[in-house]
Design an enzyme around this catalytic site. Structure first.
Site, mmCIF file in Angstrom:
data_model
loop_
_atom_site.group_PDB
_atom_site.id
_atom_site.type_symbol
_atom_site.label_atom_id
_atom_site.label_comp_id
_atom_site.label_asym_id
_atom_site.label_seq_id
_atom_site.Cartn_x
_atom_site.Cartn_y
_atom_site.Cartn_z
ATOM 1 N N LYS A 291 7.313 -17.427 -8.297
ATOM 2 C CA LYS A 291 7.684 -16.021 -8.188
ATOM 3 C C LYS A 291 9.166 -15.934 -7.811
ATOM 4 O O LYS A 291 9.607 -16.612 -6.889
ATOM 5 C CB LYS A 291 6.828 -15.357 -7.117
ATOM 6 N N GLU A 377 -10.833 -4.957 -2.575
ATOM 7 C CA GLU A 377 -11.085 -3.787 -1.724
ATOM 8 C C GLU A 377 -12.577 -3.511 -1.569
ATOM 9 O O GLU A 377 -13.014 -3.061 -0.509
ATOM 10 C CB GLU A 377 -10.382 -2.556 -2.302
ATOM 11 N N ARG A 405 -11.734 2.247 -5.800
ATOM 12 C CA ARG A 405 -12.702 1.305 -6.402
ATOM 13 C C ARG A 405 -13.777 0.858 -5.414
ATOM 14 O O ARG A 405 -14.714 0.168 -5.771
ATOM 15 C CB ARG A 405 -12.005 0.095 -7.004
HETATM 16 C C1 LIG Z 1 -6.675 -3.085 -6.754
HETATM 17 C C2 LIG Z 1 -5.265 -3.394 -6.351
HETATM 18 N N1 LIG Z 1 -5.024 -3.735 -5.066
HETATM 19 C C3 LIG Z 1 -3.761 -3.986 -4.667
HETATM 20 C C4 LIG Z 1 -2.715 -3.909 -5.553
HETATM 21 C C5 LIG Z 1 -1.282 -4.126 -5.090
HETATM 22 N N2 LIG Z 1 -0.689 -5.272 -5.761
HETATM 23 C C6 LIG Z 1 0.153 -5.141 -6.752
HETATM 24 S S1 LIG Z 1 0.683 -6.600 -7.343
HETATM 25 C C7 LIG Z 1 -0.198 -7.437 -6.155
HETATM 26 C C8 LIG Z 1 -0.149 -8.929 -6.083
HETATM 27 C C9 LIG Z 1 -0.550 -9.501 -7.402
HETATM 28 O O1 LIG Z 1 -0.541 -10.906 -7.303
HETATM 29 P P1 LIG Z 1 -0.735 -11.732 -8.648
HETATM 30 O O2 LIG Z 1 -1.875 -11.206 -9.401
HETATM 31 O O3 LIG Z 1 -0.772 -13.150 -8.238
HETATM 32 O O4 LIG Z 1 0.569 -11.408 -9.505
HETATM 33 P P2 LIG Z 1 2.077 -11.872 -9.199
HETATM 34 O O5 LIG Z 1 2.732 -10.683 -8.488
HETATM 35 O O6 LIG Z 1 2.023 -13.091 -8.350
HETATM 36 O O7 LIG Z 1 2.668 -12.118 -10.548
HETATM 37 C C10 LIG Z 1 -0.918 -6.568 -5.385
HETATM 38 C C11 LIG Z 1 -1.804 -6.958 -4.269
HETATM 39 C C12 LIG Z 1 -3.026 -3.538 -6.886
HETATM 40 N N3 LIG Z 1 -2.039 -3.372 -7.802
HETATM 41 N N4 LIG Z 1 -4.284 -3.304 -7.251
HETATM 42 MG MG LIG Z 2 0.631 -14.569 -7.988
#
Ligand SMILES: Cc1ncc(C[n+]2csc(CCOP(=O)(O)OP(=O)(O)O)c2C)c(N)n1
Ligand SMILES: [Mg+2]
Ligand SMILES: CC(=O)[C@@H](O)[C@H](O)COP(=O)(O)O
Length: 650
Positions: A291, A377, A405
């Site tokens: 990242k 969640e 959700r």
């Molecule tokens: C249901 C839900 N909960 C929380 C979030 C907030 N959120 C946005 S991106 C993220 C992290 C995502 O991590 P990953 O899937 O590993 O993607 P990366 O950012 O590492 O590419 C979170 C928790 C969301 N978008 N949707």
């Molecule tokens: Mg990730």
């Protein structure tokens, strides 16, 4: 190539990319140059607008490889959560839009069907892409369409339950489907859980990788083998996996696993994707990425690798240009720690967002009393129910939109069991840059119908502290405390309290009762001043606890000529609707007008812009109130002209 040519060439490659076809022709050397140019572009543009710079820097090579191997939009590329689709947008003709990324009328921060035929999933909620992909692949199979379906899903999103529901079905359906696991080991913070451990065991097991390459070469170099040969080789590979690497659970699910591959090596990723493309069934390509890759301030940002700076940041340091003032989140975090110091039964739960929700502050003070459940969640809600059954009082801190959700879990696993769980909903109401799927505008309506659940909407820091304490003091059912994004409102003292209702302002006449919900308290005061200039008396109240509607509100309504409610939530089923119903039930026949957010998909922009577009400003509300009260044959009093006013008028 001379330095000059190289420089010119370097500056120009990205400019030649009008669509995916332009990258298909590039050499490996050109792709490296293009990747560097894309990184420079992302850092330059997103540092001015804010946005998900860290996640997108991590998928530059991945996205290049996907667009070289597959033919979007005939082949469908899906992005889980969608915050990491900037590179996809750059490669699909939208470079010019980045100057207005996440701004009203500008490029969305997520895929947008209105923007491009290359985009499909617009929902910014995590863990949905594999379900979409399962459905798409089934549709193409049934329709006999030879089209690839590719879903990029992060290691964080994989901690969401829907992903496992989808994987279960994908394995059974057996349709061709490429799942690219973008494994950077982080959500915001390092991704938690057994899955993360499994991925890291796969990623960190060189023996497995080398042996796998050997077997894959054998597999790959062998012409289309007959079933027996394939079975033998497959058994060898499976045996090797069992021997040199922890059980690769994906293959045990019935989904072929390819990887881990270096997600920053376009050639390696391409090779894996081409193998996956022609496999003829569901395949997981496990790409290991970083990242913020290639941008030191992001790579070294221990908090979240510059996951999503909300506004412009300094390119040299990665630090926000405009220092955030005291945010609602900060007030919540401080008070939660103070409460936890007094109440050993209070524990915190986060769904992979400890820092953004403020729960991290509790974790630093009481590390064994905070649980990060991943992006889960639904599990958070019912695990909280379990904690409550065990004698604790959990505080589940999530963004308001993400609790949607978990409605069933809140309704039946928590409320029906009358369990003391407090849900703290940050980013409630219109947020702005993240657009409609991030708008926390549903909670007062959706959760307002849950029997035994109480919803508080504080108007400022003082009432947030007070209502949070009131919430964790409730021991016979769930509570919600909800507040908006951004800087916390200035404290707005009440002139008196009627039951749980704060009276913020009152006049000699009781023409209008203005119910200002939550952070709209200040707006209510401004409206009252404007309407008073027109000769009408306005009583401004803050219900504090908005669902169920306080009985005192109905009593106050009975003493006025008109009731107006204004809330940062959907009108349908909102506080205004609920008060109208309570007044009907009490036979209080005073006209009521309810102002709020229409139940619709409102575009992205700033919070102030979207609220203004919805007529939720002091000026608009005052105009509405004056119009309504004047049509009720209520004679205004002549505004008393004071000596000061007279002086000002001359
Ligand atoms: C249901 C839900 N909960 C929380 C979030 C907030 N959120 C946005 S991106 C993220 C992290 C995502 O991590 P990953 O899937 O590993 O993607 P990366 O950012 O590492 O590419 C979170 C928790 C969301 N978008 N949707
Ligand atoms: Mg990730
Ligand atoms: C993609 C996602 O869900 C989050 O990263 C979100 O963009 C954060 O929003 P805030 O900027 O309000 O924390």
């Amino acid at each position: 190539m001379s330095v000059e040519e190289d420089t010119v060439h370097h500056a120009g490659l990205l400019a030649t990319v009008r669509g995916p076809q332009d990258v298909k022709r590039m050499s490996a050397e050109e792709l490296d140059i293009l990747a560097a140019e894309i990184r420079d572009f992302l850092i330059a543009k997103v540092s001015r607008t804010g946005g998900h710079v860290g996640p997108n820097l991590g998928v530059v090579e991945l996205t290049l490889a996907m667009h070289r191997v597959f033919d979007s939009p005939r082949d469908r590329l899906l992005f889980d959560t969608g915050h990491q689709a900037y590179v996809h947008k750059i490669l699909t003709g939208r470079q010019a839009g980045f100057d207005r990324l996440r701004q009203r009328g500008g490029l969305s921060g997520y895929p947008s069907q209105a923007e491009s035929e290359h985009d499909l999933i617009e929902n910014s909620h995590a863990s949905t892409a594999l379900s979409y992909a399962d459905g798409l692949a089934k549709a193409y199979a049934l329709r006999g369409e030879q089209r690839s379906v590719v879903a990029v899903v992060g290691d964080g999103a994989l901690t969401g339950g829907m992903c496992w529901e989808a994987l279960n079905n994908i394995a059974t359906a057996g349709n061709p489907l490429v799942i690219v696991v973008n494994d950077n080991g982080r959500s915001y913070a390092p991704t938690i859980g057994g899955l993360a451990d499994h991925l890291s065991s796969l990623r960190l097991n060189p023996g497995y990788e080398k042996v796998l390459d050997t077997v894959k070469d054998a597999l790959g170099s062998t012409p289309l083998v007959g079933k027996p040969m394939y079975e033998v080789l497959h058994a060898v590979k499976k045996g090797i996996k069992d021997a040199v690497a922890p059980q690769a659970m994906f293959e045990d699910l019935g989904i072929k696993y390819v990887g881990p591959v270096d997600g920053h090596d376009v050639t390696a990723v391409e090779s894996a994707l081409r193998a996956a493309k022609h496999f003829g069934g569901p395949v997981i390509v496990h790409a290991v990425t970083r990242k913020g890759y290639g941008y030191r301030p992001a790579e070294e940002d221990e908090a979240d690798c510059l996951h999503g700076p909300g506004s412009a940041f300094d390119i040299e340091t990665g630090k926000l240009v405009a220092a955030p003032s005291v945010k609602w989140t900060h007030v919540f975090a401080d008070e939660l720690v103070a409460i936890a110091d007094e109440r050993p039964d209070v524990v915190g739960i986060t769904a992979a967002m400890a820092e953004p929700t403020g729960i991290a502050k509790l974790a630093r003070k009481h590390p064994n009393r905070v649980y990060d459940v991943g992006i889960a969640e639904q599990h958070a809600a019912t695990s909280a129910a379990g904690l409550a059954l065990g004698g604790l009082h959990p505080v589940v801190a999530v963004y308001a939109t993400f609790l949607n959700r978990a409605f069933d879990q809140v309704l039946l696993d928590v409320a029906m069991h009358r369990l003391p769980v407090t849900f703290v909903l940050d980013r409630a109401g219109i947020t702005g840059p993240d657009g409609p799927s991030h708008y926390g505008m549903w909670d007062m309506s959706v959760f307002g119908v849950v029997p035994g659940l109480r919803i508080a909407a504080p108007r400022d820091a003082a009432t947030l502290r007070e209502e949070l304490r009131e919430a964790v003091a409730v021991d016979d059912g769930p509570t919600i405390v909800r507040f908006p994004t951004g800087a916390v409102a200035a404290d707005l003292p009440a002139v008196r309290r009627v039951g749980t209702v704060d009276v913020l302002a009152e006049a000699a006449r009781t023409d209008v009762l203005l119910v200002a919900v939550g952070s709209f308290g200040q707006l209510g005061m401004e409206v009252a001043a404007r309407v008073a200039e027109q000769g009408y008396g306005v009583t401004v109240v803050d219900p504090r606890w908005v669902r169920p509607v306080p009985a005192e509100l109905v009593e106050l309504a009975a003493g006025h000529r008109l009731v107006v409610t204004v809330e940062d939530g959907v009108r349908v089923g909102g506080v205004g609707d609920a008060l109208a119903q309570a007044m009907r039930d009490a036979d209080v026949r005073v006209p009521l007008k309810d102002l709020g957010v229409p139940a619709d998909w409102h575009p992205h922009g700033t919070r102030a812009q979207i609220l203004a577009d919805l007529g939720l400003t002091a000026q608009d509300v005052a105009r509405d109130v004056t119009g309504w009260i004047s049509r009720l044959d209520v004679e205004p009093v002549e505004p008393v002209i004071t000596a000061d006013d007279a002086t000002a008028q001359n």
